[in-house]
Design a protein around this motif. Structure first.
Motif, PDB file in Angstrom:
ATOM      1  N   GLY A  53      40.724  23.866  47.069  1.00 45.49           N
ATOM      2  CA  GLY A  53      40.236  24.308  45.765  1.00 45.49           C
ATOM      3  C   GLY A  53      41.295  24.084  44.702  1.00 45.49           C
ATOM      4  O   GLY A  53      42.313  23.419  44.937  1.00 45.49           O
ATOM      5  N   LEU A  55      42.625  26.121  40.675  1.00 48.04           N
ATOM      6  CA  LEU A  55      42.361  27.129  39.655  1.00 48.04           C
ATOM      7  C   LEU A  55      41.929  26.453  38.359  1.00 48.04           C
ATOM      8  O   LEU A  55      42.584  25.509  37.891  1.00 48.04           O
ATOM      9  N   SER A  56      40.862  26.944  37.765  1.00 46.92           N
ATOM     10  CA  SER A  56      40.287  26.289  36.598  1.00 46.92           C
ATOM     11  C   SER A  56      41.196  26.349  35.382  1.00 46.92           C
ATOM     12  O   SER A  56      41.052  25.533  34.466  1.00 46.92           O
ATOM     13  N   ASN A 131      45.403  37.930  38.381  1.00 45.44           N
ATOM     14  CA  ASN A 131      45.141  36.543  38.005  1.00 45.44           C
ATOM     15  C   ASN A 131      45.042  36.464  36.477  1.00 45.44           C
ATOM     16  O   ASN A 131      45.243  37.478  35.776  1.00 45.44           O
ATOM     17  N   ASP A 146      33.351  36.236  42.113  1.00 44.38           N
ATOM     18  CA  ASP A 146      33.600  35.131  41.195  1.00 44.38           C
ATOM     19  C   ASP A 146      35.094  35.001  40.880  1.00 44.38           C
ATOM     20  O   ASP A 146      35.467  34.245  39.980  1.00 44.38           O
ATOM     21  N   GLU A 148      38.353  33.388  41.465  1.00 46.40           N
ATOM     22  CA  GLU A 148      38.593  32.065  42.038  1.00 46.40           C
ATOM     23  C   GLU A 148      39.494  32.092  43.261  1.00 46.40           C
ATOM     24  O   GLU A 148      39.212  31.416  44.265  1.00 46.40           O
ATOM     25  N   GLU A 149      40.575  32.827  43.176  1.00 46.65           N
ATOM     26  CA  GLU A 149      41.526  32.845  44.281  1.00 46.65           C
ATOM     27  C   GLU A 149      40.860  33.358  45.555  1.00 46.65           C
ATOM     28  O   GLU A 149      41.055  32.793  46.647  1.00 46.65           O
ATOM     29  N   SER A 152      37.776  31.002  46.708  1.00 47.30           N
ATOM     30  CA  SER A 152      38.220  29.734  47.290  1.00 47.30           C
ATOM     31  C   SER A 152      38.683  29.924  48.727  1.00 47.30           C
ATOM     32  O   SER A 152      38.373  29.108  49.603  1.00 47.30           O
TER      33      SER A 152
END
Length: 304
Positions: A53, A55-56, A131, A146, A148-149, A152
Motif C-alpha cells: 500500500g 499513504l495518500s 496519523n 477507513d 489507511e495505516e 492497508s
C-alpha cells in the motif's frame, strides 16, 4: 476547565480547523527512506520485500512495505511481526528491521514469516502517535476502517489468505506519552487531562479474551536477559491495568481495535519498552524488541 494544550477550546472537542492546525504544526524529523527503506533494500534474497500500500498524503514518499520468506512452506505455521503502528516508537521499527537482518533467516524452515516493520511511516518521520488526521492507528483495526495505516495492513493479511498462528506487535511507552500525547488526546476529545505515570521497564500486553500466560512469561524471561522488567505500581497495576504476572497486563485487543487483535491469532502480544529509562539506551531497547520476538517465536515452536 484550565487550558493544558495550545490547540482548541478547553472542554470542546476539536473540529476540522483544530485538526488542521495540529497537522500543520508537525514537521519531518527523520527519514523513512534512509532509516527504513534503505535497510529493507539491504536484505538478502532469503526474503521477498514487497509493497502492500501507500499513504495518500504522499504515496511516493510513504510506500507501505512488508517482508516475507521467499519460499513459503505449506507444512509450517505463519507468524506476523509488526512495528511502527505508532510511528514515534522507534525501537519497534528498528527492532523489526534488526530481527530481519540478524535472526529471521534462522526461522525460515520452521515458520512462514511476514514482517511489516513500519506500519505508520508518516508518524515515523514526524515522530507521532497519530496519523495526519489526528487518528490513532492502534485504535483503528476494526472492520471497514477507513484509517489507511490500519486498513492497508488488514488488506495485506486478507491477500495473504493464511491463518496466522503468532502475532508480535512491537511498541514503546515513552515520557512523551505523558507530556505530549495524552494532553493532545484529551484536548482533541474535549476532556479534562488526567495525569498518569510511565512505567520504568519492559512489559507486555496480552489479550483479555485469549491471554496465553505461558507465552507472555516466555517473552518476559527472554527480555529480562537484556533489560529490566517494569514493576507493578502501588495498586498492582501498570498504566492503569492489573498486572496478571510479572511484567504482563491485558487489554481487549479486538474490542479496542488494537493491531495485536487484527489476526485473531492463537498467540498474540504487544511489547512495550521504556526508552527514557536511566537504565536503557536506544540499543538496549532495540535488543529487547529482538529478544521478545525470538522468545515468543521459540516458545510457539516448542509448544505447538
Amino acid at each position: 476547565m484550565e487550558r493544558f494544550h495550545p490547540i482548541g477550546v478547553p472542554g470542546e472537542p476539536w473540529g476540522e480547523a483544530e485538526k488542521r492546525q495540529w497537522f500543520e504544526s508537525q514537521s519531518v524529523q527523520r527519514s523513512y527512506r534512509d532509516e527504513v527503506l534503505a535497510r529493507l533494500d539491504g536484505l538478502d534474497d532469503t526474503f521477498e520485500v514487497y509493497q502492500y500500500g501507500a499513504l495518500s498524503i504522499d504515496p511516493e514518499r510513504y510506500p507501505l512495505m512488508a517482508v516475507k520468506v521467499a519460499s513459503e512452506r505449506a507444512d509450517v505455521p505463519w507468524a506476523l511481526i509488526t512495528g511502527g503502528v505508532h510511528g514515534y516508537e522507534t525501537s519497534g521499527v528498528q527492532g523489526a528491521l534488526t530481527f530481519l537482518a540478524s535472526h529471521a533467516s534462522s526461522y525460515r524452515d520452521r515458520l512462514n514469516l511476514v514482517v511489516a516493520p513500519c506500519v505508520s511511516p508518516w508518524g515515523y518521520e514526524t515522530v507521532n502517535r497519530w496519523n495526519p488526521n489526528c487518528v490513532d492507528p492502534n485504535r483503528s483495526f476494526t472492520p471497514g476502517t477507513d484509517v489507511e495505516e490500519s486498513a492497508s495492513l488488514s488488506g495485506l493479511l486478507a491477500d495473504l489468505g493464511e491463518d496466522v498462528l503468532v502475532h508480535i506487535d512491537l511498541h514503546e511507552t515513552t515520557d512523551s506519552d505523558e507530556s505530549e500525547f495524552r494532553p493532545a488526546l484529551a484536548a482533541r476529545d474535549g476532556l479534562q487531562l488526567e495525569p498518569g505515570a510511565i512505567p520504568d521497564g519492559f512489559y507486555t500486553v496480552g489479550d483479555t479474551e485469549n491471554p496465553q500466560p505461558e507465552f507472555q512469561a516466555a517473552i518476559i524471561a527472554g527480555v529480562a536477559e537484556v533489560t529490566h522488567i517494569a514493576p507493578a505500581d502501588d495498586h498492582g497495576q501498570i498504566i492503569g491495568s492489573d498486572v496478571t504476572q510479572p511484567g504482563v497486563i491485558e487489554y481487549r485487543n479486538a474490542e479496542w481495535g488494537l493491531c495485536a487483535g487484527v489476526t485473531r491469532a492463537r498467540f498474540t502480544t504487544t511489547t512495550e519498552v521504556y526508552p527514557d529509562s536511566p537504565q536503557a539506551t536506544p540499543a538496549i531497547c532495540i535488543s529487547a524488541q529482538v529478544a521478545a520476538v525470538r522468545a515468543g517465536l521459540d516458545f510457539v515452536l516448542a509448544n505447538v
